[in-house]
Design an enzyme around this catalytic site. Structure first.
Site, mmCIF file in Angstrom:
data_model
loop_
_atom_site.group_PDB
_atom_site.id
_atom_site.type_symbol
_atom_site.label_atom_id
_atom_site.label_comp_id
_atom_site.label_asym_id
_atom_site.label_seq_id
_atom_site.Cartn_x
_atom_site.Cartn_y
_atom_site.Cartn_z
ATOM 1 C CG ASN A 7 16.479 128.250 -32.417
ATOM 2 O OD1 ASN A 7 16.026 129.224 -31.846
ATOM 3 N ND2 ASN A 7 15.906 127.162 -32.423
ATOM 4 C CD1 TRP A 8 20.819 133.412 -31.076
ATOM 5 C CD2 TRP A 8 20.747 135.070 -29.787
ATOM 6 N NE1 TRP A 8 22.016 134.298 -31.284
ATOM 7 C CE2 TRP A 8 21.809 135.392 -30.459
ATOM 8 C CE3 TRP A 8 20.073 136.169 -28.862
ATOM 9 C CZ2 TRP A 8 22.602 136.484 -30.204
ATOM 10 C CZ3 TRP A 8 20.980 137.175 -28.697
ATOM 11 C CH2 TRP A 8 22.045 137.296 -29.206
ATOM 12 C CE LYS A 9 17.378 125.540 -29.471
ATOM 13 N NZ LYS A 9 17.441 124.076 -29.078
ATOM 14 C CG HIS A 91 12.756 124.038 -32.964
ATOM 15 N ND1 HIS A 91 12.820 123.291 -31.725
ATOM 16 C CD2 HIS A 91 13.999 124.278 -33.304
ATOM 17 C CE1 HIS A 91 14.018 123.182 -31.560
ATOM 18 N NE2 HIS A 91 14.964 123.774 -32.326
ATOM 19 C CD GLU A 93 13.849 123.191 -28.353
ATOM 20 O OE1 GLU A 93 13.898 124.543 -28.518
ATOM 21 O OE2 GLU A 93 15.093 122.860 -28.012
ATOM 22 C CD GLU A 158 17.189 121.807 -35.215
ATOM 23 O OE1 GLU A 158 18.200 122.473 -34.989
ATOM 24 O OE2 GLU A 158 16.382 121.938 -34.443
ATOM 25 N N GLY A 164 20.797 119.810 -27.908
ATOM 26 C CA GLY A 164 21.136 120.064 -26.487
ATOM 27 C C GLY A 164 21.823 118.876 -25.756
ATOM 28 C CB SER A 196 25.040 118.358 -30.388
ATOM 29 O OG SER A 196 24.151 118.268 -29.187
ATOM 30 N N GLY A 217 21.873 125.808 -31.926
ATOM 31 C CA GLY A 217 21.228 126.355 -30.877
ATOM 32 C C GLY A 217 22.457 127.038 -29.871
HETATM 33 P P1 13P Z 1 21.660 122.845 -29.807
HETATM 34 O O1 13P Z 1 22.646 123.312 -30.855
HETATM 35 O O2 13P Z 1 21.713 123.684 -28.489
HETATM 36 O O3 13P Z 1 21.926 121.302 -29.691
HETATM 37 O O4 13P Z 1 20.272 123.120 -30.493
HETATM 38 C C1 13P Z 1 19.897 122.591 -31.527
HETATM 39 C C2 13P Z 1 18.610 123.308 -32.085
HETATM 40 O O5 13P Z 1 17.631 122.909 -31.527
HETATM 41 C C3 13P Z 1 18.687 124.349 -33.103
HETATM 42 O O6 13P Z 1 17.509 124.782 -33.402
#
Ligand code: 13P
Length: 238
Positions: A7-9, A91, A93, A158, A164, A196, A217
């Site tokens: 997931n590149w966000k 998600h 977020e 998640e 993160g 993470s 992520g």
């Molecule tokens: P991180 O791997 O950066 O913690 O992010 C996880 C995430 O939200 C994947 O969708």
């Protein structure tokens, strides 16, 4: 075979296609399927580069409607047209940053089916909810409210506090939650762990019973790390 999703966000430019090229060049990994979910601006370009390869391309969100007066939104049909096969919905977020509720997530997952995409439905508890002992109750409610009807499905667990932060639940905590989720989704549904995931903890997390892959992520933005995580899937080369 596990599913390793990047997931590149909100990261990446057209030039980032070089990262997809690197994944394609690296060749298939026996125990893992790779899926990269870039921002919507890059889906078509990445899908073109990954066409006929072992690397799949997905998207990060979609609107529930197929078209209409929804400025700034993107329909699941448009993502399918651009070459996506999957779409992440719900998600944390989006749930917190865009006020998405379970019914909204449910409608987006149904839209994914309508467009022929596989939804990756995300669920997860906050730190306060975990500390209050409410994790399974929260997850049960999210699953009940968010999961669409019959169709191909991927679920991602998640924990919000693990995203993160460099913190992860223990394998025993992951096992408890994944067992709980596996009992509430159709047999064979991959249940991914996200939060993470790094090359140094992937092997332990991916070996937990009922973990069907990872939603990655930050580490997915570096092909070497993403490939190292995929190579940690059980059944992959040591
Ligand atoms: P991180 O791997 O950066 O913690 O992010 C996880 C995430 O939200 C994947 O969708």
């Amino acid at each position: 075979m596990q599913l390793i999703v990047g997931n590149w966000k909100m990261h990446g430019r057209l030039a980032s296609v070089a990262l997809v090229e690197a994944l394609v060049r690296a060749g298939p990994i026996p125990g893992a399927r790779l899926l990269v979910c870039p921002p919507a601006t890059l889906v078509a370009r990445f899908a073109e580069t990954a066409r006929q390869s072992h690397v799949g391309i997905g998207a990060q969100d979609c609107h529930a409607e197929p078209e209409g007066a929804f400025t700034g939104d993107i329909a699941a049909e448009m993502l399918a047209d651009a070459g996506a096969t999957h779409v992440i919905v719900g998600h944390s977020e989006r749930r917190t940053g865009h006020g998405e509720t379970d019914p909204v997530v449910h409608a987006k997952a149904a839209a994914a089916y309508r467009a022929g995409l596989t939804p990756i439905v995300c669920v997860g508890e906050t730190l306060a909810e975990r500390e209050a002992g409410a994790t399974l109750a929260i997850l049960g409610r999210q699953l009940e409210g968010s999961l669409p009807g019959a169709g191909p499905l991927v679920v991602a667990y998640e924990p919000v506090w693990a995203i993160g932060t460099g913190r992860t639940p223990t394998p025993a905590e992951v096992a408890e939650v994944h067992g709980f989720i596996a009992a509430r989704v159709p047999a064979g549904t991959p249940v991914l762990y996200g939060g993470s995931v790094r090359p140094d903890n992937a092997r332990a997390l991916l070996a937990v019973p009922n973990v069907g892959g990872a939603l990655v992520g930050g580490a997915s933005l570096t092909p070497r790390d993403f490939l190292a995580i995929a190579s940690a899937a059980p059944g992959s080369a040591p």
